[in-house]
Scaffold this active site. Structure first.
Site, mmCIF file in Angstrom:
data_model
loop_
_atom_site.group_PDB
_atom_site.id
_atom_site.type_symbol
_atom_site.label_atom_id
_atom_site.label_comp_id
_atom_site.label_asym_id
_atom_site.label_seq_id
_atom_site.Cartn_x
_atom_site.Cartn_y
_atom_site.Cartn_z
ATOM 1 C CG ASN A 29 -43.750 21.327 49.290
ATOM 2 O OD1 ASN A 29 -42.933 21.297 48.370
ATOM 3 N ND2 ASN A 29 -44.935 21.923 49.148
ATOM 4 C CG ASP B 122 -48.125 24.360 41.393
ATOM 5 O OD1 ASP B 122 -48.340 23.416 42.181
ATOM 6 O OD2 ASP B 122 -48.769 25.424 41.431
HETATM 7 C C1 FPP Z 1 -45.993 20.562 43.279
HETATM 8 O O1 FPP Z 1 -47.230 20.027 42.848
HETATM 9 C C2 FPP Z 1 -44.922 19.590 43.192
HETATM 10 C C3 FPP Z 1 -44.183 19.123 44.258
HETATM 11 C C4 FPP Z 1 -44.384 19.614 45.615
HETATM 12 C C5 FPP Z 1 -43.174 18.064 44.079
HETATM 13 C C6 FPP Z 1 -42.333 18.117 42.828
HETATM 14 C C7 FPP Z 1 -41.470 16.917 42.776
HETATM 15 C C8 FPP Z 1 -41.270 16.150 41.675
HETATM 16 C C9 FPP Z 1 -41.852 16.452 40.337
HETATM 17 C C10 FPP Z 1 -40.382 14.958 41.765
HETATM 18 C C11 FPP Z 1 -38.986 15.442 41.734
HETATM 19 C C12 FPP Z 1 -38.071 14.623 40.967
HETATM 20 C C13 FPP Z 1 -36.727 14.727 41.123
HETATM 21 C C14 FPP Z 1 -35.813 14.063 40.185
HETATM 22 C C15 FPP Z 1 -36.158 15.515 42.219
HETATM 23 P P1 FPP Z 1 -48.478 20.087 43.852
HETATM 24 O O2 FPP Z 1 -48.541 18.813 44.587
HETATM 25 O O3 FPP Z 1 -48.359 21.321 44.687
HETATM 26 O O4 FPP Z 1 -49.660 20.207 42.841
HETATM 27 P P2 FPP Z 1 -51.095 20.862 43.160
HETATM 28 O O5 FPP Z 1 -50.889 22.339 43.209
HETATM 29 O O6 FPP Z 1 -51.898 20.437 41.985
HETATM 30 O O7 FPP Z 1 -51.586 20.276 44.452
#
Ligand code: FPP
Length: 253
Positions: A77, A29
């Site tokens: 998501n 996150d």
């Molecule tokens: C949450 O941060 C993260 C995600 C929804 C995506 C996670 C995916 C990756 C790190 C890439 C995956 C890589 C592989 C190899 C599968 P957020 O966008 O919710 O952060 P925020 O809370 O700051 O908005």
């Protein structure tokens, strides 16, 4: 000289005396905030988050974990703007394609947990290829949660059991706490011992609801793109200090 190598100061084992969890699961996150803080598009945070995922896989291998689960895309998501969703789908596809050689040479087995029916075919094909190609690997399991929801996983398991009953292959009384996990997405993984949530929020967000029943939770303020092996080590140190009793009065053997 005298047989003492100049690397002696590095020889200290950071894991010495620690209780190493078998299965660590991570709610990745903070990518969006990392990007916003820098005036960048949210996708730039996910691109940087991918690098953190790689660092953590490497550290998990070094630390000798049996399994690492990461929450890459939740069913919730899908509600994000289309360009972010599409960007994440492409990023996951590129990452899995580019990392295949290293996963293979490090004897990592890839699993994917989630409904997956709504994922682009190109991504599903890459995931399926990774699962098949690494199925025999035993050093560590890397479990990617994509199009995953904890409640949906439990509902899917319940549906599968209902179908077994309807087909006359099972009786309602066959279902209990021992047999039910066999219907979940990754039936052969041990339950996570440690669940880490970076990003500062203190909630579970529909993550491994059944499997995490007895997990230790560690919440860290670091945003996922900044997460490195030291943060994993910090979480393992914290885990190591806690006594896990599973509701009993003494720790199990
Ligand atoms: C949450 O941060 C993260 C995600 C929804 C995506 C996670 C995916 C990756 C790190 C890439 C995956 C890589 C592989 C190899 C599968 P957020 O966008 O919710 O952060 P925020 O809370 O700051 O908005």
């Amino acid at each position: 000289m005298g047989g003492i190598s100049e690397h002696t100061h590095n020889a200290e084992d950071p894991l010495a005396g620690l209780h190493i969890p078998r299965h660590v699961a991570v709610i990745m996150d903070g990518n969006g905030r990392w990007a916003e803080e820098r005036g960048l598009p949210r996708l730039a945070g996910h691109v940087e988050g991918r690098k953190a995922t790689r660092r953590v896989v490497e550290a998990a291998l070094d630390f000798g974990l049996q399994a690492l689960s990461v929450y890459a895309f939740s069913m919730e998501n899908w509600r994000r703007p289309l360009d972010e969703v599409e960007g994440l789908m492409e990023l996951m596809q590129t990452a899995m394609t580019e990392e295949m050689d290293d996963l293979r040479s490090n004897k990592v087995r890839v699993l994917v947990s989630g409904r997956r029916a709504e994922l682009p075919k190109a991504l599903n094909d890459v995931l399926e290829f990774a699962i098949q190609e690494t199925a025999q690997n035993t050093r560590m399991t890397f479990n990617l949660l994509i199009d995953y929801g904890g409640r949906a996983e439990i509902v899917d398991a319940a549906r599968r059991f209902a179908e077994e009953v309807q087909a006359g292959r099972a009786q309602p009384a066959d279902l209990d706490e021992e047999s039910f996990p066999g219907l979940l997405y990754a039936p052969d993984l041990p339950d996570p011992d440690l669940i880490i949530r970076p990003g500062g929020e203190k909630r579970i967000s529909n993550f491994l609801l059944w499997e995490g029943a007895y997990a230790e939770y560690v919440f860290l303020d670091v945003l996922w793109p900044d997460f490195d092996r030291e943060h994993l080590l910090e979480a393992i140190r914290d885990y190591s200090k806690r006594q896990r009793r599973f509701g009993a009065l003494t720790e199990p053997e």
